[in-house]
Write a protein that holds these residues in place. Structure first.
Motif, short mmCIF file in Angstrom:
data_model
loop_
_atom_site.label_atom_id
_atom_site.label_comp_id
_atom_site.label_asym_id
_atom_site.label_seq_id
_atom_site.Cartn_x
_atom_site.Cartn_y
_atom_site.Cartn_z
N ALA A 157 29.11 35.84 38.83
CA ALA A 157 29.31 34.96 40.11
C ALA A 157 28.66 35.40 41.55
CB ALA A 157 30.75 34.47 40.11
N GLY A 158 28.41 36.86 41.36
CA GLY A 158 28.08 37.43 42.50
C GLY A 158 29.15 38.26 43.20
N TYR A 159 30.28 38.56 42.89
CA TYR A 159 31.32 39.20 43.31
C TYR A 159 31.32 40.68 42.81
CZ TYR A 159 32.78 34.76 44.94
OH TYR A 159 32.82 33.45 45.75
N ALA A 160 32.01 41.55 43.66
CA ALA A 160 31.98 43.23 43.03
C ALA A 160 33.29 43.41 42.36
CB ALA A 160 31.52 44.00 43.86
N PRO A 161 33.63 43.64 41.19
CA PRO A 161 34.84 43.94 40.62
C PRO A 161 35.01 45.47 40.88
CG PRO A 161 33.39 43.42 38.62
CD PRO A 161 32.60 43.28 40.12
N LEU A 162 35.91 45.95 41.46
CA LEU A 162 36.20 47.47 41.88
C LEU A 162 36.97 48.05 40.97
CD1 LEU A 162 36.26 47.36 45.76
CD2 LEU A 162 34.41 47.69 44.49
N ARG A 163 38.07 47.28 40.69
CA ARG A 163 39.18 47.74 39.70
C ARG A 163 39.94 46.64 38.92
NH1 ARG A 163 44.52 49.88 39.55
NH2 ARG A 163 44.54 51.64 38.00
N ASP A 194 35.60 40.32 48.65
CA ASP A 194 35.07 39.21 49.26
C ASP A 194 35.25 38.03 48.41
OD1 ASP A 194 34.38 40.62 51.49
OD2 ASP A 194 32.46 41.29 50.58
N ILE A 195 36.25 37.79 47.62
CA ILE A 195 36.67 36.54 46.69
C ILE A 195 37.81 36.10 47.19
CG2 ILE A 195 37.61 37.68 45.05
CD1 ILE A 195 36.52 35.91 42.93
N PRO A 196 37.58 34.56 47.45
CA PRO A 196 38.88 33.75 47.80
C PRO A 196 39.95 33.86 46.85
CG PRO A 196 36.70 32.58 48.29
CD PRO A 196 36.35 33.79 47.60
N GLN A 199 39.68 30.85 44.07
CA GLN A 199 38.55 31.12 43.11
C GLN A 199 38.76 32.29 42.01
OE1 GLN A 199 34.39 31.59 44.89
NE2 GLN A 199 33.49 31.41 42.86
N PHE A 200 39.37 33.09 42.46
CA PHE A 200 39.64 34.36 41.71
C PHE A 200 40.63 33.73 40.40
CE2 PHE A 200 42.94 37.28 40.55
CZ PHE A 200 42.25 38.49 39.81
N GLN A 201 41.59 33.06 40.88
CA GLN A 201 42.49 32.51 40.09
C GLN A 201 42.02 31.62 38.84
OE1 GLN A 201 45.96 33.45 39.79
NE2 GLN A 201 45.75 34.68 41.89
N ALA A 202 41.00 30.93 39.36
CA ALA A 202 40.39 29.95 38.48
C ALA A 202 39.49 30.75 37.68
CB ALA A 202 39.60 29.01 39.43
N MET A 203 38.73 31.69 37.86
CA MET A 203 38.13 32.40 37.14
C MET A 203 38.89 33.28 36.23
SD MET A 203 34.79 33.67 39.73
CE MET A 203 34.00 34.38 38.10
N ARG A 227 46.90 38.76 40.06
CA ARG A 227 46.89 38.93 41.39
C ARG A 227 45.80 39.84 42.22
NH1 ARG A 227 49.83 43.89 44.16
NH2 ARG A 227 50.18 43.20 46.03
N LEU A 228 45.53 39.28 43.16
CA LEU A 228 44.24 39.89 43.91
C LEU A 228 44.64 40.86 44.74
CD1 LEU A 228 41.12 39.60 43.89
CD2 LEU A 228 41.52 37.78 45.74
N VAL A 229 44.37 42.09 44.64
CA VAL A 229 44.82 43.27 45.45
C VAL A 229 43.87 43.41 46.46
CG1 VAL A 229 45.55 45.37 45.51
CG2 VAL A 229 45.88 44.01 43.57
N SER A 230 44.04 43.40 47.60
CA SER A 230 42.92 43.65 48.86
C SER A 230 42.52 45.15 48.65
CB SER A 230 43.46 43.56 50.10
OG SER A 230 44.44 44.36 50.54
#
Length: 234
Positions: A157-163, A194-196, A199-203, A227-230
């Motif tokens: 989807a064009g987002y960079a998963p770091l961890r 940089d993911i809202p 959108q993260f929750q839905a994915m 949980r999306l961690v900044s």
């Protein structure tokens, strides 16, 4: 033309694959096919392993039971899914369920398990790292598959998963039918650039439903707390 032994063995493997594929596609167990054909479960198992050649009568009975023509069982199916090399594991159990113990083995990794630790998971937390349970390994497999699949979905989807760290809690219950898996809870913390959050929750929820292990465990309810961690928190 006379077939040599290698060609005969190859043909038996083709037939074995077609038998398994047809039976699985119809949701039939070996005992079901045995009842439909009059063949024993042991004989059917050996046919599905390519260890035996069926008689003409058995071939006709199997074809009728699986709604195929006899020729369908003797020809390869180009539309059948490709099978990769299997993932292997091994377990050895010694003694009775009540007093025995076993090991689940993968290469140099050995996990000891017994009824006491399986029935009382809190005992595992107090044991050393070589003690576990089949349910714990199942949860680990689900967590690992989900984490890897989510990383793939985010990247696509064009987002960079770091961890991505996922914890799985497998719950069992005992009823009249014995022990059963009642539900699985996944708790995930992910650092993604940089993911809202919406959108993260839905994915994440979609990945929870669609990853390989989740589909294999479709009969078990699964919940996800993601949980999306900044990046600044990491």
């Amino acid at each position: 033309m006379t077939l040599d032994e290698a060609q005969i063995d190859a043909q038996l493997q083709v037939m074995a694959e077609r038998l398994r594929t047809a039976r699985f596609a119809r949701g039939l167990r070996l005992i079901d096919v045995a009842g439909m054909t009059g063949l024993s479960e042991v004989h059917l198992y050996r046919l599905e392993q390519g260890e035996r050649a069926p008689s003409l009568r058995a071939l006709l009975a199997l074809a009728a039971a699986l709604d195929l023509s006899p020729g369908d069982l003797l020809t390869s199916d180009s539309t059948a899914p490709d099978r990769s090399a299997p993932h292997t594991g091994r377990a050895v159990w010694t003694g009775t369920e009540q007093t025995g113990a076993g090991e689940m083995i993968k290469g140099a990794v050995r996990v000891r398990y017994d009824l006491a630790h399986r029935a009382n998971p809190e005992l595992i937390e107090d044991a050393d790292d070589t003690v576990g349970s089949p349910e714990a390994l199942l949860g680990m497999a689900f967590a690992g598959c989900f984490s890897m699949a989510l990383a793939s979905d985010l990247d696509a989807a064009g987002y960079a998963p770091l961890r991505i760290e996922t914890f799985a809690e497998v719950q069992t219950e005992t009823g009249p039918g014995g022990m059963a898996l009642s539900d699985i809870e996944l708790r995930c913390e992910a650092t993604v650039a940089d993911i809202p959050d919406a959108q993260f929750q839905a994915m994440a929820e979609n990945t929870k439903r669609s990853c390989l292990v989740s589909r294999a465990l479709a009969a078990v309810p699964a919940r996800l707390d993601a949980r999306l961690v900044s990046i600044t928190e990491e």
